[in-house]
Scaffold this active site. Sequence first.
Site, PDB file in Angstrom:
ATOM      1  N   ASN A  78      -9.072   1.405   8.626  1.00 34.89           N
ATOM      2  CA  ASN A  78     -10.389   1.357   9.272  1.00 34.89           C
ATOM      3  C   ASN A  78     -10.326   1.339  10.792  1.00 34.89           C
ATOM      4  OD1 ASN A  78     -11.070   1.080   6.615  1.00 34.89           O
ATOM      5  ND2 ASN A  78     -12.246  -0.801   6.861  1.00 34.89           N
ATOM      6  N   HIS A  88      -4.349   6.588  -0.967  1.00 30.43           N
ATOM      7  CA  HIS A  88      -4.916   6.505   0.386  1.00 30.43           C
ATOM      8  C   HIS A  88      -3.835   6.687   1.458  1.00 30.43           C
ATOM      9  CE1 HIS A  88      -8.669   5.942   2.299  1.00 30.43           C
ATOM     10  NE2 HIS A  88      -8.595   4.665   2.613  1.00 30.43           N
ATOM     11  N   TYR A 123       0.804  -1.223   0.000  1.00 34.67           N
ATOM     12  CA  TYR A 123       0.000   0.000   0.000  1.00 34.67           C
ATOM     13  C   TYR A 123       0.841   1.279   0.000  1.00 34.67           C
ATOM     14  CZ  TYR A 123      -3.497  -3.400   1.580  1.00 34.67           C
ATOM     15  OH  TYR A 123      -4.327  -4.494   1.680  1.00 34.67           O
ATOM     16  N   PHE A 133      -4.266  -0.737  10.117  1.00 33.48           N
ATOM     17  CA  PHE A 133      -5.001  -0.541   8.879  1.00 33.48           C
ATOM     18  C   PHE A 133      -5.978   0.625   9.065  1.00 33.48           C
ATOM     19  CE2 PHE A 133      -3.225  -4.670   8.052  1.00 33.48           C
ATOM     20  CZ  PHE A 133      -2.875  -4.581   6.713  1.00 33.48           C
ATOM     21  N   ASP A 177      -5.988  11.693   3.141  1.00 34.83           N
ATOM     22  CA  ASP A 177      -6.401  11.945   1.761  1.00 34.83           C
ATOM     23  C   ASP A 177      -7.848  12.400   1.697  1.00 34.83           C
ATOM     24  OD1 ASP A 177      -6.775   9.095   2.645  1.00 34.83           O
ATOM     25  OD2 ASP A 177      -7.943   8.997   0.796  1.00 34.83           O
ATOM     26  N   ASN A 232     -13.118   6.087   6.100  1.00 31.68           N
ATOM     27  CA  ASN A 232     -13.156   5.109   7.191  1.00 31.68           C
ATOM     28  C   ASN A 232     -12.140   5.394   8.288  1.00 31.68           C
ATOM     29  OD1 ASN A 232     -15.298   3.571   6.147  1.00 31.68           O
ATOM     30  ND2 ASN A 232     -13.925   2.411   4.831  1.00 31.68           N
TER      31      ASN A 232
END
Length: 242
Positions: A66, A19, A14, A64, A91, A112
Amino acid sequence: MLIIAGLGNPGSRYAGNRHNIGFMAVDAIQRRPGFSPWSKKFKAEISEGELGGERVLLMKPQTFMNLSGEAVGEAMRFYKLGPQNVVAIYDELDLPPGKARIKTGGGHGGHNGIKSLDAHLGKDYRRLRLGIGHPGAKELVHNHVLGDFAKVDQTWVTPLLDAVADNVEMLVRQEDSQLMNKLALAIGGKPDEEKPKAEKSPQPKPVGKSHIHQARGGAKPNIPTTGPMAEMLKKMFGSKGE
């Protein structure tokens, strides 16, 4: 003390995602002199330093996106701080690429990571939103945010992140409007920042005018010059001398 938390997802998969621009921002800050190497605490990677005479904790939650609030909330409670001592960098789909905005409180906008922070911190923390642009359709959003920045994006991503790091003391001193000016200047001259020059449009043809207006403004009507009809039309349209 101030906690500056960049939001993103951990792992090399990632690392280059749109993001993850929050992670990229705190990485840029951490590279400035005075910050410790990254270490692990509070379910996050952390780095400590000092800015403008104030102690600063940089955070990259490793839970992560969320669950970002779990890490930031744990650090906030450990240092007995309130949400007013936290800045989240993340973001923003609804801002054009490179645009930045900062505010305290507000809604989560479907993000999220912000939903999680709201749940664990309350809503009264500051939010530095870095625009990544919207792909144009809802069904494209997932791939957009979890897609890497394109090479052409580096023309604004790199200057923006450098400007965040170079002017981070303004963030600490809550000089928010000055910071926004610095970030805007850093990416100045981009086409998406410029307002297009107004182009002259051809004058629209008149539509829907009554027959009387058409007669007055258009070609001279062929009307009788004598008789009852002539008298009536003279009253309606007038004569040349009127």
